[in-house]
Design a protein around this motif. Structure first.
Motif, mmCIF file in Angstrom:
data_model
loop_
_atom_site.group_PDB
_atom_site.id
_atom_site.type_symbol
_atom_site.label_atom_id
_atom_site.label_comp_id
_atom_site.label_asym_id
_atom_site.label_seq_id
_atom_site.Cartn_x
_atom_site.Cartn_y
_atom_site.Cartn_z
ATOM 1 N N SER A 293 0.763 -1.156 0.046
ATOM 2 C CA SER A 293 -0.083 0.071 -0.133
ATOM 3 C C SER A 293 0.888 1.062 0.116
ATOM 4 C CB SER A 293 -0.904 -0.045 1.121
ATOM 5 O OG SER A 293 -1.817 -1.076 1.172
ATOM 6 N N ALA A 294 2.038 1.127 0.860
ATOM 7 C CA ALA A 294 2.764 2.466 0.740
ATOM 8 C C ALA A 294 3.366 2.673 -0.551
ATOM 9 C CB ALA A 294 3.613 2.255 1.995
ATOM 10 N N GLY A 297 1.017 4.092 -2.847
ATOM 11 C CA GLY A 297 0.740 5.561 -2.382
ATOM 12 C C GLY A 297 1.790 6.315 -2.779
ATOM 13 N N ARG A 301 -0.777 6.489 -6.297
ATOM 14 C CA ARG A 301 -1.982 5.616 -6.572
ATOM 15 C C ARG A 301 -2.967 5.579 -5.304
ATOM 16 N NH1 ARG A 301 -5.761 4.340 -9.980
ATOM 17 N NH2 ARG A 301 -6.788 2.239 -9.870
ATOM 18 N N SER A 302 -4.104 6.062 -5.351
ATOM 19 C CA SER A 302 -5.101 5.841 -4.143
ATOM 20 C C SER A 302 -6.414 5.383 -4.824
ATOM 21 C CB SER A 302 -5.101 7.532 -3.722
ATOM 22 O OG SER A 302 -5.721 8.287 -4.751
ATOM 23 N N TRP A 303 -7.436 5.299 -3.759
ATOM 24 C CA TRP A 303 -8.385 4.660 -4.321
ATOM 25 C C TRP A 303 -9.701 5.571 -3.854
ATOM 26 C CZ3 TRP A 303 -6.994 0.991 -6.758
ATOM 27 C CH2 TRP A 303 -5.507 0.155 -6.464
ATOM 28 N N GLN A 309 -10.711 0.058 -3.162
ATOM 29 C CA GLN A 309 -9.757 -0.486 -2.248
ATOM 30 C C GLN A 309 -9.777 -1.942 -2.056
ATOM 31 O OE1 GLN A 309 -8.811 2.193 0.744
ATOM 32 N NE2 GLN A 309 -7.135 0.888 1.845
ATOM 33 N N ASP A 353 -7.572 0.610 7.165
ATOM 34 C CA ASP A 353 -6.650 1.681 6.438
ATOM 35 C C ASP A 353 -7.426 2.619 5.869
ATOM 36 O OD1 ASP A 353 -4.336 0.206 6.860
ATOM 37 O OD2 ASP A 353 -4.453 -0.723 5.043
#
Length: 369
Positions: A293-294, A297, A301-303, A309, A353
């Motif tokens: 995820s990090a 990010g 890239r984000s949801w 997600q 998260d």
């Protein structure tokens, strides 16, 4: 599909789906989850010929599931850090007790670790219907939790888990003085005093509620079960805090996912891993998930939605678990249990998260709590 299987699937899907509404409609959703929890076994017994052997284990695991969702909803919806901390302590205290019970089958543990969190959560959301719960002082919050613990949950846990008394049998045999097989209509018809008693109880409750409302401060807003209509009592408008991979929340997330998975592992078929193996495996997945995820990010890239997600992280976690099973496990795998654990882990991690930055925006650091 047989009618028995259809009824079973409808009830189980309701138990899995309705808790997700807790994030937006916490009070009706958790009450609905509680009602389904109380009624599901009766529904199966009266409408199906299913073998319910072992269902108690599944029932308790599903209880933990909807309470985990309720706990995660406090990240989003509880603006008061003190009340959220109290809920956190109550939740993990019960969760540890349920894990200890599942591993030992010592029923007294459920009395020592009562489920105070659930009713504390409900009371908080009842207040929010018309009042800002930030009005509650620290003493009132602690007093509410203590009252529920001592006078509500301890007697209830003793009745259910130590004395193992059945409410239906108790009412028919000890109160109405009839056989267990007697219908409710006949039992009440032979004890009309019970109808009069219920009328008196309803009148007393109405009077008490009216007096309590009269003594309460003026409402802060129009009553609503939609928490998004009372945004000042939530964290929805907080500026999300920047979260790092290596921080306390990662430990909590691994602990939460690990303990919940241990509970489910005790009741699902063909899951012979020990509690320690389960916790270690889940922790590896959680850490790997955080790293991925990090990395995403850092590349922008984000949801936009929780659903996006969830599906994205399900793919990531499926790849992680696939590599693990391919290179480190040589024994047979129960595909159904593996898929269930994958989806359960992904849901918990995704929801954690998704709302962790909102909680971090208003939570004091652990050492300052």
């Amino acid at each position: 599909m047989s009618s028995d299987l259809l009824i079973f699937l409808v009830v189980v899907l309701a138990r899995l789906g309705i808790p997700l509404l807790i994030f937006r409609y916490p009070l009706p959703a958790i009450v609905a989850a509680l009602v389904i929890d109380a009624a599901d076994q009766t529904i199966f017994q009266n409408n199906t010929d299913l073998d319910l052997t072992g269902y108690q284990g599944y029932d308790k695991a599903l209880d933990v599931y909807y309470l985990a969702i309720a706990y995660l909803s406090t990240f989003r919806n509880w603006a008061d850090p003190f009340a959220a901390r109290v809920a956190q302590v109550l939740w993990y205290y019960r969760l540890v007790g349920v894990v200890a019970f599942e591993l030992t089958q010592v029923r007294a543990l459920l009395l020592i670790f009562p489920n105070t969190f659930e009713y504390f959560f409900i009371c908080y959301e009842v207040v929010r219907l018309a009042w800002n719960p930030d009005r509650l002082s620290h003493r009132q919050v602690i007093g509410l939790a203590a009252f529920i613990w001592i006078f509500v949950k301890l007697p209830q846990e003793w009745w259910i888990h130590v004395a193992q008394l059945d409410f239906t049998d108790f009412m028919k045999e000890d109160v109405f003085g009839v056989d267990v097989d007697t219908s409710w209509g006949t039992a009440i018809g032979e004890n009309l005093w019970f109808v009069a008693l219920m009328i008196v109880v309803v009148v007393v409750v109405v009077v008490v509620v009216r007096k309590a409302l009269a003594a309460a401060p003026p409402p802060d807003w129009s009553a609503s079960v939609d928490v998004d209509r009372h945004r000042q009592s939530t964290r929805l408008d907080a500026v999300p805090a920047i979260t790092r991979v290596l921080e306390w929340d990662l430990v909590e997330k691994a602990m939460l996912a690990g303990l919940v998975t241990v509970i489910f592992a005790q009741v699902l078929p063909n899951t012979d891993a020990t509690a320690l193996q389960t916790v270690i495996s889940v922790s590896i997945v959680v850490v790997a998930n955080a790293v991925v995820s990090a990395w995403l990010g850092a590349r922008g890239r984000s949801w936009e939605t929780t659903g996006q997600q969830f599906f994205a992280m399900a793919v990531v976690n499926a790849a992680i678990m696939g590599v693990y099973w391919l290179f480190f496990r040589r024994d047979s795998v129960d595909e159904g249990a593996a898929i269930f654990f994958l989806l359960l882990l992904t849901l918990i991690i995704t929801l954690y998260d998704r709302y962790r930055p909102l909680r971090s925006a208003t939570y004091p650091p652990i050492g300052d709590a």
